[in-house]
Design a protein around this motif. Structure first.
Motif, mmCIF file in Angstrom:
data_model
loop_
_atom_site.group_PDB
_atom_site.id
_atom_site.type_symbol
_atom_site.label_atom_id
_atom_site.label_comp_id
_atom_site.label_asym_id
_atom_site.label_seq_id
_atom_site.Cartn_x
_atom_site.Cartn_y
_atom_site.Cartn_z
ATOM 1 N N ASN A 165 65.725 -13.941 32.077
ATOM 2 C CA ASN A 165 65.553 -12.552 32.091
ATOM 3 C C ASN A 165 65.066 -11.847 30.454
ATOM 4 O O ASN A 165 64.373 -11.051 30.389
ATOM 5 C CB ASN A 165 66.583 -11.571 32.621
ATOM 6 C CG ASN A 165 66.676 -11.966 34.105
ATOM 7 O OD1 ASN A 165 65.692 -11.014 34.789
ATOM 8 N ND2 ASN A 165 67.448 -12.654 34.817
ATOM 9 N N LEU A 166 65.769 -12.706 29.574
ATOM 10 C CA LEU A 166 65.623 -12.315 28.202
ATOM 11 C C LEU A 166 64.314 -12.568 27.670
ATOM 12 O O LEU A 166 63.641 -11.727 26.865
ATOM 13 C CB LEU A 166 66.522 -12.987 27.196
ATOM 14 C CG LEU A 166 67.960 -12.746 27.281
ATOM 15 C CD1 LEU A 166 68.869 -13.406 26.425
ATOM 16 C CD2 LEU A 166 68.078 -11.203 26.719
ATOM 17 N N LEU A 207 70.897 -3.773 26.821
ATOM 18 C CA LEU A 207 71.222 -5.235 27.375
ATOM 19 C C LEU A 207 70.171 -5.536 28.342
ATOM 20 O O LEU A 207 70.035 -6.614 29.032
ATOM 21 C CB LEU A 207 72.445 -5.365 27.875
ATOM 22 C CG LEU A 207 73.565 -5.148 26.946
ATOM 23 C CD1 LEU A 207 74.925 -4.830 27.372
ATOM 24 C CD2 LEU A 207 73.621 -6.489 25.778
ATOM 25 N N GLY A 208 68.860 -4.634 28.457
ATOM 26 C CA GLY A 208 67.811 -5.044 29.234
ATOM 27 C C GLY A 208 67.779 -4.277 30.390
ATOM 28 O O GLY A 208 68.409 -3.191 30.322
ATOM 29 N N ASN A 209 66.706 -4.280 31.196
ATOM 30 C CA ASN A 209 66.195 -3.459 32.185
ATOM 31 C C ASN A 209 67.311 -3.215 33.509
ATOM 32 O O ASN A 209 66.992 -2.578 34.081
ATOM 33 C CB ASN A 209 64.915 -3.800 32.808
ATOM 34 C CG ASN A 209 63.998 -3.472 31.480
ATOM 35 O OD1 ASN A 209 63.788 -2.665 30.716
ATOM 36 N ND2 ASN A 209 62.822 -4.258 31.508
ATOM 37 N N GLU A 251 62.200 -9.437 28.186
ATOM 38 C CA GLU A 251 62.621 -8.243 27.451
ATOM 39 C C GLU A 251 61.638 -7.979 26.122
ATOM 40 O O GLU A 251 61.449 -9.176 25.435
ATOM 41 C CB GLU A 251 63.836 -8.090 26.925
ATOM 42 C CG GLU A 251 64.871 -8.526 28.107
ATOM 43 C CD GLU A 251 64.928 -7.048 28.821
ATOM 44 O OE1 GLU A 251 64.588 -6.029 28.323
ATOM 45 O OE2 GLU A 251 65.301 -6.903 30.050
ATOM 46 N N HIS A 291 70.316 -15.495 32.558
ATOM 47 C CA HIS A 291 70.218 -14.615 31.380
ATOM 48 C C HIS A 291 69.116 -14.912 30.578
ATOM 49 O O HIS A 291 68.111 -13.948 30.370
ATOM 50 C CB HIS A 291 71.464 -14.629 30.891
ATOM 51 C CG HIS A 291 71.649 -13.465 29.943
ATOM 52 N ND1 HIS A 291 72.399 -13.354 28.737
ATOM 53 C CD2 HIS A 291 71.174 -12.103 29.956
ATOM 54 C CE1 HIS A 291 72.300 -12.145 27.962
ATOM 55 N NE2 HIS A 291 71.711 -11.473 28.718
ATOM 56 N N LYS A 329 68.460 -3.032 42.893
ATOM 57 C CA LYS A 329 66.960 -3.825 43.094
ATOM 58 C C LYS A 329 66.572 -3.874 44.475
ATOM 59 O O LYS A 329 67.371 -3.853 45.445
ATOM 60 C CB LYS A 329 67.518 -5.419 42.706
ATOM 61 C CG LYS A 329 67.973 -5.492 41.206
ATOM 62 C CD LYS A 329 67.633 -6.885 40.622
ATOM 63 C CE LYS A 329 68.455 -7.008 39.268
ATOM 64 N NZ LYS A 329 67.719 -6.091 38.216
ATOM 65 N N PHE A 370 71.343 -9.577 37.116
ATOM 66 C CA PHE A 370 70.615 -9.890 36.133
ATOM 67 C C PHE A 370 69.253 -9.892 36.234
ATOM 68 O O PHE A 370 68.347 -9.553 35.767
ATOM 69 C CB PHE A 370 70.870 -11.474 35.240
ATOM 70 C CG PHE A 370 72.145 -11.414 34.210
ATOM 71 C CD1 PHE A 370 71.932 -10.544 33.244
ATOM 72 C CD2 PHE A 370 73.015 -12.306 34.436
ATOM 73 C CE1 PHE A 370 72.955 -10.441 32.396
ATOM 74 C CE2 PHE A 370 73.999 -12.101 33.598
ATOM 75 C CZ PHE A 370 74.210 -11.317 32.372
ATOM 76 N N HIS A 395 66.630 -3.768 22.245
ATOM 77 C CA HIS A 395 67.490 -4.774 22.852
ATOM 78 C C HIS A 395 68.391 -5.359 21.856
ATOM 79 O O HIS A 395 68.097 -5.504 20.674
ATOM 80 C CB HIS A 395 66.401 -5.860 23.402
ATOM 81 C CG HIS A 395 67.220 -6.518 24.234
ATOM 82 N ND1 HIS A 395 68.520 -7.689 24.046
ATOM 83 C CD2 HIS A 395 67.014 -6.693 25.681
ATOM 84 C CE1 HIS A 395 68.665 -8.106 25.243
ATOM 85 N NE2 HIS A 395 67.868 -7.489 26.156
ATOM 86 N N ALA A 452 76.896 -10.539 29.200
ATOM 87 C CA ALA A 452 75.680 -10.694 28.637
ATOM 88 C C ALA A 452 75.595 -10.592 27.131
ATOM 89 O O ALA A 452 74.927 -11.336 26.348
ATOM 90 C CB ALA A 452 74.771 -9.684 29.108
#
Lengths: 231, 231
Positions: free
Chosen positions: B227-228, A208-210, B231, B224, B133, B97, A169, A221
């Motif tokens: 969501n981080l 940058l993430g899933n 991770e 954001h 999604k 996100f 990440h 981001a």
């Protein structure tokens, strides 16, 4: 207090035509009124209007205040989207978060070959005023991906590209001791050859993430992450 | 492969009018072609078209695939901006996100009292398809700030508000064991009384960083960060 932009400070003592009109005609500022001015180079000025002329509003500087510099150079390079509105949105939001330089490049899957820097500059200045920033991010004209990679100054070189075997990440690859550059590809992404070229130039692949993000969202981001690294 | 939305799955075996038209007329899908469908409840379906009718495109489900659920409930509550475009932009980006629920509230400095949820739902569904999604975020109708605070389920209750004596960054207040709710105020911010009310309900004040962000940018930064944390 109202905030204006004059990049010729401290040499000049007046606002340009558009800012003068806004100051005197729209906001009805008068002689003796105090205003704030940013120079785009990192300094805030407090000034007093000495001549409320709507074509050339003159002022006298009362004091100056330096903006705290960022701990490392935050550089975003992106393949612009077809829709120019998204790029305007991006430079606005990136300026709000904080960014030092934005480059545009044209790669194999690029959807856009031309960028109107002037339009973007206006968005940037408006966002600077809104978010009280004194230093204007550098916006570079679009160049080819190959040309961009020939002249990299950043120590921390990152490319947003996810392999199954290499998922690091971006948040774990930033530090305040190294100037950073992050490459964000077009909607069709980088080609494997483009990724290999970056790797050969010392770039590291980062995620940058899933979530699957659009180009402009991925870019934002990345900008947010560079700013979080300084918090 | 093309992706469609049908929230009546698995009970129904056809696409609604608009999706049927898009599938058959615009994308020219035919009997026997395979399509992907999301149900908005967290499942991806692979299906085969059995009747390529542009008003009611029928299909047969071949297999299903559950989306990985988020580790905690990510809930954003925001005082909507005057400009509705910014809210459309926000729900789109938040969906990209990843967000589980978005609430809108009206507080003392609110600029907007009405929200057209239907329009926002369309943006959300389009963003879900774009970012692959399967679970649709819940969008709640606008209510008063006081009413919102009366019925909070989240364990981790945060309010974006910076005091000089209390500057905790939101990134340090998230964990995957607790459902989170973050409150984002209007352009004029929360009143001290509104902040006190939240504190009395167990909310903690958090910062989103040193930059002065617009309402919609602050909201996206918060999304954001949630969501981080995963991770």
């Amino acid at each position: 207090m109202h905030l204006f932009y004059q990049d010729q400070l401290p040499e000049t003592n007046y606002l340009d035509l558009e800012e003068s009109k806004h100051c005197v005609k729209v906001l009805r500022q008068q002689e003796g009124d105090e205003i704030n001015i940013i120079d785009g180079k990192g300094t805030f000025y407090k000034a007093k209007i000495t001549n409320a002329n709507h074509k050339k509003c003159e002022f006298e500087i009362l004091n100056t205040n330096k903006e705290k510099p960022s701990l490392f150079h935050r550089h975003l390079a992106i393949a612009p989207t077809k829709n120019m509105d998204k790029m305007e949105w991006l430079v606005e939001k990136a300026t709000e978060f904080g960014i030092d330089e934005i480059s545009f490049f044209q790669s194999f899957h690029s959807e856009r070959k031309v960028i109107k820097i002037d339009r973007l500059e206006k968005k940037v200045i408006s966002a600077m005023k809104q978010s009280l920033k004194a230093k204007k991010p550098i916006l570079n004209e679009i160049i080819s991906y190959h040309k961009l990679l020939e002249n990299i100054k950043a120590k921390n070189k990152l490319i947003a590209y996810v392999d199954f075997d290499n998922k690091v990440h971006m948040k774990n690859e930033l530090n305040t001791q190294q100037d950073a550059l992050i490459l964000i590809g077009p909607e069709g992404d980088f080609t494997p050859e483009e990724v290999d070229l970056a790797i050969s130039k010392g770039f590291k692949k980062v995620s940058l993430g899933n979530s699957r993000l659009r180009t402009e969202t991925a870019a934002l981001a990345a900008v947010h992450l560079m700013n979080l690294a300084m918090e």
